[in-house]
Design an enzyme around this catalytic site. Structure first.
Site, short mmCIF file in Angstrom:
data_model
loop_
_atom_site.label_atom_id
_atom_site.label_comp_id
_atom_site.label_asym_id
_atom_site.label_seq_id
_atom_site.Cartn_x
_atom_site.Cartn_y
_atom_site.Cartn_z
N GLY A 1 5.61 -22.13 41.33
CA GLY A 1 5.38 -23.43 41.92
C GLY A 1 4.36 -24.23 41.12
O GLY A 1 3.99 -23.87 40.00
N CYS A 2 3.91 -25.32 41.70
CA CYS A 2 3.08 -26.28 40.98
C CYS A 2 1.65 -25.78 40.77
O CYS A 2 1.17 -25.68 39.64
CB CYS A 2 3.11 -27.62 41.69
SG CYS A 2 2.86 -27.52 43.48
#
Length: 344
Positions: free
Chosen positions: A147-148
């Site tokens: 994810g980010c």
């Protein structure tokens, strides 16, 4: 041409993936799927795609059948069965959700409330942060796309940690995200009157990305690492700014730190280690697969301040997924991802 299918194509990450795949010179977008909008053209959901991508959202099995590689952009708990189907059919699988990211089932259960339905697939899954695990990604058939936050924080700190220039104790990651990171579904804190002209911390010291960040450091260092992680919500659409703090070990100089970052990232296309005096800024990576990293030494406090900036929808989601696909299929990992960020 690689035939690609996207399941969960009408969420923000899925829609961004569709946009990027359509511009990939070695990919044919074969099918898109969405439970919420099945039977409807994706351009009805995103009018910007009108006459550019009017594909009808199909059932999951149809997407798998038509594709060489299947991307899933789904909430946690929904990808394991699809991964099993894809592996059985000989299809490559890239999960943009959280189902295969954590290697310890206890962590997955504790933070997500789910279990490993197919332990053999979890054992097979490769964690897809290319700048750190490129050799393991190349040629594999199952990738857990990070994810980010879990991309931005490790890229900010790994060069200093792996060279022993900072302490692995007491690491703090103070991060801020654009609102697309919360997904397409409206919540109270993403409602315009709550978000506009505001900045707020959320899930303080209990965000699900915490064990994933710690896992990456554990894989690099071979020891347990505890991170204090505090995310914030920004009133912008895109971007992650990760400001990370680590204690300098005695004798560490800024020159040594810069040499360590240059050695790690000097040949990396998508990680841009910034010149001394410049500060990473989400504006300069918008709509791109780049991660900008800057480092700053607080000599008075004996701390390294490492800052990274990414577009959470590209390097933090869809762009990184395509970078992983390129590695899996043995093509230049930059393919389809070299567009420059806009200057303003």
């Amino acid at each position: 041409m690689i035939r690609a299918g996207v399941i969960g194509a009408t969420g923000y990450a899925g829609a961004e993936l569709v946009r990027l795949l359509l511009g990939h010179p070695e990919v044919e977008l074969a099918a898109v799927g969405s439970v919420s909008f099945e039977g409807q053209p994706i351009s009805d959901v995103y009018p910007a795609y009108y006459r550019l991508c009017d594909m009808t959202c199909e059932p999951e099995d149809a997407v798998i059948e038509k594709s060489d590689v299947v991307f899933t952009a789904l909430p946690s708990g929904l990808s394991q069965t699809l991964a099993k189907k894809c592996r059985g059919a000989g299809k490559a699988f890239i999960d943009m959700g959280a189902d295969f990211r954590l290697k310890r089932e206890a962590d997955y259960h504790g933070w997500y409330g789910n279990t490993f339905q197919y332990p053999d697939l979890h054992e097979e899954a490769v964690y897809g942060l290319p700048e750190l695990f490129r050799e393991k990604i190349a040629g594999t058939k199952l990738v857990a796309n990070p994810g980010c936050y879990t991309t931005a924080v490790p890229l900010a700190l790994v060069p200093a940690l792996e060279t022993g220039l900072v302490s692995p104790e007491g690491i703090i990651a103070n991060c801020a995200s654009g609102v697309t990171g919360s997904g397409r579904k409206l919540t109270q804190n993403t409602h315009f009157p709550e978000l506009n002209e505001s900045m707020t911390a959320y899930k303080v010291a209990c965000h699900r990305h915490t064990p994933e960040i710690e896992q990456t450091f554990r894989m690099i260092l071979g020891r347990e690492v505890t991170v204090t992680f505090v995310p914030h919500l920004l009133p912008v659409n895109r971007g992650i700014l990760a400001t990370c703090y680590a204690k300098l070990l005695p004798g560490t100089t800024e020159k040594q730190l810069r040499e360590a970052y240059e050695a790690r990232y000097g040949e990396e296309f998508f990680v841009r280690f910034l010149p001394q005096g410049r500060v990473a800024d989400i504006k300069n990576v918008r709509l791109s697969n780049f991660c900008d990293v800057s480092i700053h030494v607080d000599t008075r406090a004996g701390m390294l301040v490492a800052i990274s900036a990414i577009d959470n929808m590209v390097k933090g989601a869809a762009g990184q997924a395509i970078q992983n696909m390129n590695l899996m299929f043995g093509i230049d990992e930059r393919t389809g991802l070299t567009a420059m960020p806009p200057a303003f």
